[in-house]
Design a protein around this motif. Structure first.
Motif, PDB file in Angstrom:
ATOM      1  N   PRO A 152      -5.479  -4.368  31.146  1.00  0.00           N
ATOM      2  CA  PRO A 152      -4.302  -4.196  32.015  1.00  0.00           C
ATOM      3  C   PRO A 152      -4.709  -3.760  33.416  1.00  0.00           C
ATOM      4  N   ALA A 153      -4.068  -4.335  34.396  1.00  0.00           N
ATOM      5  CA  ALA A 153      -4.385  -4.042  35.803  1.00  0.00           C
ATOM      6  C   ALA A 153      -3.189  -4.442  36.649  1.00  0.00           C
ATOM      7  N   PRO A 154      -3.155  -4.014  37.902  1.00  0.00           N
ATOM      8  CA  PRO A 154      -2.063  -4.462  38.771  1.00  0.00           C
ATOM      9  C   PRO A 154      -1.948  -5.988  38.768  1.00  0.00           C
ATOM     10  N   GLY A 155      -0.761  -6.467  38.521  1.00  0.00           N
ATOM     11  CA  GLY A 155      -0.541  -7.909  38.440  1.00  0.00           C
ATOM     12  C   GLY A 155      -0.563  -8.413  37.008  1.00  0.00           C
ATOM     13  N   THR A 156      -1.303  -7.736  36.142  1.00  0.00           N
ATOM     14  CA  THR A 156      -1.324  -8.078  34.706  1.00  0.00           C
ATOM     15  C   THR A 156      -1.127  -6.784  33.919  1.00  0.00           C
ATOM     16  N   PRO A 157       0.063  -6.169  34.034  1.00  0.00           N
ATOM     17  CA  PRO A 157       0.254  -4.819  33.489  1.00  0.00           C
ATOM     18  C   PRO A 157       0.087  -4.729  31.979  1.00  0.00           C
ATOM     19  N   HIS A 158       0.297  -5.826  31.270  1.00  0.00           N
ATOM     20  CA  HIS A 158       0.209  -5.770  29.815  1.00  0.00           C
ATOM     21  C   HIS A 158      -1.192  -6.125  29.297  1.00  0.00           C
ATOM     22  N   GLY A 159      -1.969  -6.802  30.099  1.00  0.00           N
ATOM     23  CA  GLY A 159      -3.289  -7.223  29.652  1.00  0.00           C
ATOM     24  C   GLY A 159      -3.194  -8.199  28.484  1.00  0.00           C
ATOM     25  N   THR A 160      -4.347  -8.524  27.936  1.00  0.00           N
ATOM     26  CA  THR A 160      -4.419  -9.399  26.755  1.00  0.00           C
ATOM     27  C   THR A 160      -5.325  -8.738  25.739  1.00  0.00           C
ATOM     28  N   ILE A 161      -4.771  -8.369  24.600  1.00  0.00           N
ATOM     29  CA  ILE A 161      -5.593  -7.717  23.599  1.00  0.00           C
ATOM     30  C   ILE A 161      -6.544  -8.726  22.958  1.00  0.00           C
ATOM     31  N   ARG A 162      -7.626  -8.223  22.414  1.00  0.00           N
ATOM     32  CA  ARG A 162      -8.593  -9.095  21.764  1.00  0.00           C
ATOM     33  C   ARG A 162      -7.979  -9.754  20.527  1.00  0.00           C
ATOM     34  N   GLN A 163      -8.405 -10.979  20.276  1.00  0.00           N
ATOM     35  CA  GLN A 163      -8.031 -11.625  19.023  1.00  0.00           C
ATOM     36  C   GLN A 163      -8.683 -10.877  17.869  1.00  0.00           C
ATOM     37  N   PRO A 164      -7.967 -10.644  16.775  1.00  0.00           N
ATOM     38  CA  PRO A 164      -8.567  -9.923  15.648  1.00  0.00           C
ATOM     39  C   PRO A 164      -9.812 -10.630  15.126  1.00  0.00           C
ATOM     40  N   LEU A 165     -10.772  -9.841  14.743  1.00  0.00           N
ATOM     41  CA  LEU A 165     -11.973 -10.382  14.113  1.00  0.00           C
ATOM     42  C   LEU A 165     -11.602 -10.986  12.763  1.00  0.00           C
ATOM     43  N   PRO A 166     -12.278 -12.037  12.327  1.00  0.00           N
ATOM     44  CA  PRO A 166     -11.971 -12.620  11.012  1.00  0.00           C
ATOM     45  C   PRO A 166     -12.204 -11.598   9.897  1.00  0.00           C
ATOM     46  N   LEU A 167     -11.239 -11.462   9.010  1.00  0.00           N
ATOM     47  CA  LEU A 167     -11.362 -10.494   7.921  1.00  0.00           C
ATOM     48  C   LEU A 167     -12.593 -10.774   7.064  1.00  0.00           C
ATOM     49  N   ALA A 168     -12.872 -12.040   6.806  1.00  0.00           N
ATOM     50  CA  ALA A 168     -14.023 -12.376   5.963  1.00  0.00           C
ATOM     51  C   ALA A 168     -15.322 -11.875   6.572  1.00  0.00           C
ATOM     52  N   GLU A 169     -15.435 -11.963   7.902  1.00  0.00           N
ATOM     53  CA  GLU A 169     -16.642 -11.470   8.568  1.00  0.00           C
ATOM     54  C   GLU A 169     -16.722  -9.942   8.492  1.00  0.00           C
TER      55      GLU A 169
END
Length: 529
Positions: free
Chosen positions: A239-256
């Motif tokens: 998150p930063a000015p202009g992108t206040p929500h940011g983008t969270i990481r995609q979850p790691l595969p459960l199998a891994e």
């Protein structure tokens, strides 16, 4: 929630602990209002033995070893009027409680090394004890009494990494993502099990609803009970000015995640009884703790004095020793306190009773080792945002420890490997020194690209090769606790035993101090009798 049959809390918590580990179990305990029952901490420690000032008048005690146990015993006995002599083979106090600084020489069975680092108060490494727990009440009590300043030691850091060659292509994964995603997946499965009645039994409606709320909070689940990712795991776009929500990481595969060994103990390491996320350390190095004892009992210590024999006499005990290259001398006393590591003690001619000799010979010691490097730039802080804590790997080095002291300084000393040496094959010391250092460099490169060019002056301390230690700490087998361990708690005539190996938690300085207190109390009781 179509099912309303009752369930025992024990059954539910059993499933929680098996699936989500300690953190999940504690969250469930808290939701049920019984988190205070989670820890069985012993709060009964009342301080060191209180002995009358003249109790030991006319009584002599020879103490073998000026480590933490030996100096604790000397300090308490001397205050009670005992005449104490402490024999120490090294030229310094502290034993395995030791700090290495720039320019120091390290002697080992496979040759000497030197710490080729600059000298500065923050440039050091502790090859032995490196942390003090909040429940080490005896150690903390002496720190208060002696005025030893303490600071936080970061034992767990979610910004550090976990690595397993069998998962994620062998690439390190940030700990916060492993834990955030792992807890999310586990919570989703637990929530489904609770809400659909898939456990062996079921909870009552009210408890089930409360626990579902706790599980959702533990895993950061969506309102529908699903896990779709969490900011706890970090951001792909911060998150930063202009992108206040940011983008969270995609979850790691459960199998891994399940393929990796993170869940054996590494991911929940800081939740063990003898560990914590934040611990304590003396300012300036762990040796500040034994040095505080040495300031008070140093006049009783004979350094560079090697024990040659330990014998019983009609009046008490006799120790034969020699100083440097000098001739052997004899010291007679009423009691002897043996605080030497059992690996050393069993190599000294003695006339202990046969069952004691057998017990001393049968205790195995961990083959722990540590590697340290000097870094002109604290790249782990500046590049990776890691301030203290540790990273884990399945490779030989086991851990990389980032210093909690000197934060914000230009340079630092990094522990590039900490191998416990308690499992088969988990022994870095079996390799030549150069190979130990090379292994640490190779793993460091895996975690921090460019590592080889950013560190220098590597040293490795392998405890089985350190004279007068010959091992890191006692590794008790379960079957020995009711036999060998119990026997060595008792004196063999005038011979009394003390050391970390007789503490309730072997390897810790707390165990050494408490065992010394026990030895002192034993001698005091016999003098009173």
């Amino acid at each position: 929630m179509p099912h309303d049959r009752a369930v025992s809390r024990r059954s539910f918590l059993h499933h929680v602990a098996r699936t989500g580990g300690a953190a999940a179990a504690f969250a469930a305990l808290d939701a049920l209002g019984c988190a205070s029952l989670a820890w069985g901490e012993d709060l009964a420690y009342k301080g060191p033995p209180l002995l009358p000032g003249g109790l030991g008048k006319g009584k002599r005690v020879t103490i073998l070893g000026a480590g933490v146990a030996g100096m604790t015993a000397a300090y308490q006995l001397a205050k009670a009027g005992f005449s104490c002599t402490v024999l120490e083979a090294r030229h310094r106090p502290g034993g395995r409680s030791w700090t290495i600084r720039g320019g120091d020489r390290i002697d080992q069975a496979d040759g000497p090394q030197q710490a080729r680092w600059p000298k500065a108060p923050h440039l050091y490494m502790n090859p032995g004890p490196a942390r003090i727990s909040h429940h080490h009440r005896a150690v903390l009590g002496y720190c208060r009494e002696f005025g030893v300043p303490l600071e936080i030691m970061m034992n767990d850091n979610r910004a550090a990494y976990l690595q397993d060659d069998r998962a994620f292509g062998g690439k390190p994964v940030q700990a916060k993502q492993v834990l955030g995603d792992g807890h999310g997946y586990f919570a989703e499965m637990l929530g489904k099990a609770v809400s659909t009645g898939q456990l062996e039994q079921e909870l009552g409606k009210e408890d089930r609803e409360r626990l579902l709320v706790a599980i959702a909070g533990f895993g950061d689940l969506q309102r529908d009970g699903r896990f779709r990712g969490t900011a706890r795991s970090g951001y792909a776009v911060t998150p930063a000015p202009g992108t206040p929500h940011g983008t969270i990481r995609q979850p790691l595969p459960l199998a891994e995640l399940l393929r990796a060994d993170f869940w054996q103990f590494k991911a929940e390491f800081a939740e063990d009884f003898d560990q914590a996320g934040t611990m304590l350390q003396p300012v300036g190095g762990m040796d500040q703790f034994p040095m505080a004892f040495a300031k008070r009992v140093g006049h009783l210590i004979r350094y560079d004095t090697v024990v040659d024999e330990i014998r019983k006499t009609a009046a008490g005990a006799r120790v034969v020793c020699h100083h440097g290259a000098g001739a052997k001398t004899t010291i007679d006393s009423d009691f002897v306190i043996c605080t030497l590591p059992l690996t050393v003690l069993r190599g000294i001619p003695n006339d202990f009773a046969p069952d004691y000799q057998q017990a001393i010979a049968g205790v195995e010691y961990a083959t722990s080792s540590k590697t340290a490097f000097y870094a002109p730039r604290r790249f782990w802080e500046q590049d990776d945002g890691i301030y203290g804590g540790l990273s884990w790997t399945t490779r030989d080095v086991t851990q990389i420890l980032y210093p909690s002291h000197g934060i914000g300084k230009a340079d630092g000393v990094l522990v590039g490997s900490y191998c416990f040496g308690v499992e088969p094959g988990d022994d870095m010391g079996r390799y030549p020194v150069a190979e130990r250092i090379e292994k640490a460099l190779a793993v460091g490169e895996l975690f921090h690209p460019g590592y080889r060019a950013m560190v220098r002056g590597g040293i490795n301390i392998a405890w089985p090769k350190v004279p007068y230690s010959l091992g890191a700490w006692a590794e008790w087998k379960p079957e020995q606790l009711d036999t060998v361990y119990k026997l060595l708690q008792q004196p063999d005539g005038p011979m009394v035993f003390a050391g970390e190996y007789l503490g309730y938690l072997s390897s810790w300085q707390e165990g050494a101090v408490l065992s010394a207190h026990r030895a002192v109390e034993n001698i005091a009781a016999r003098v009173r009798a």
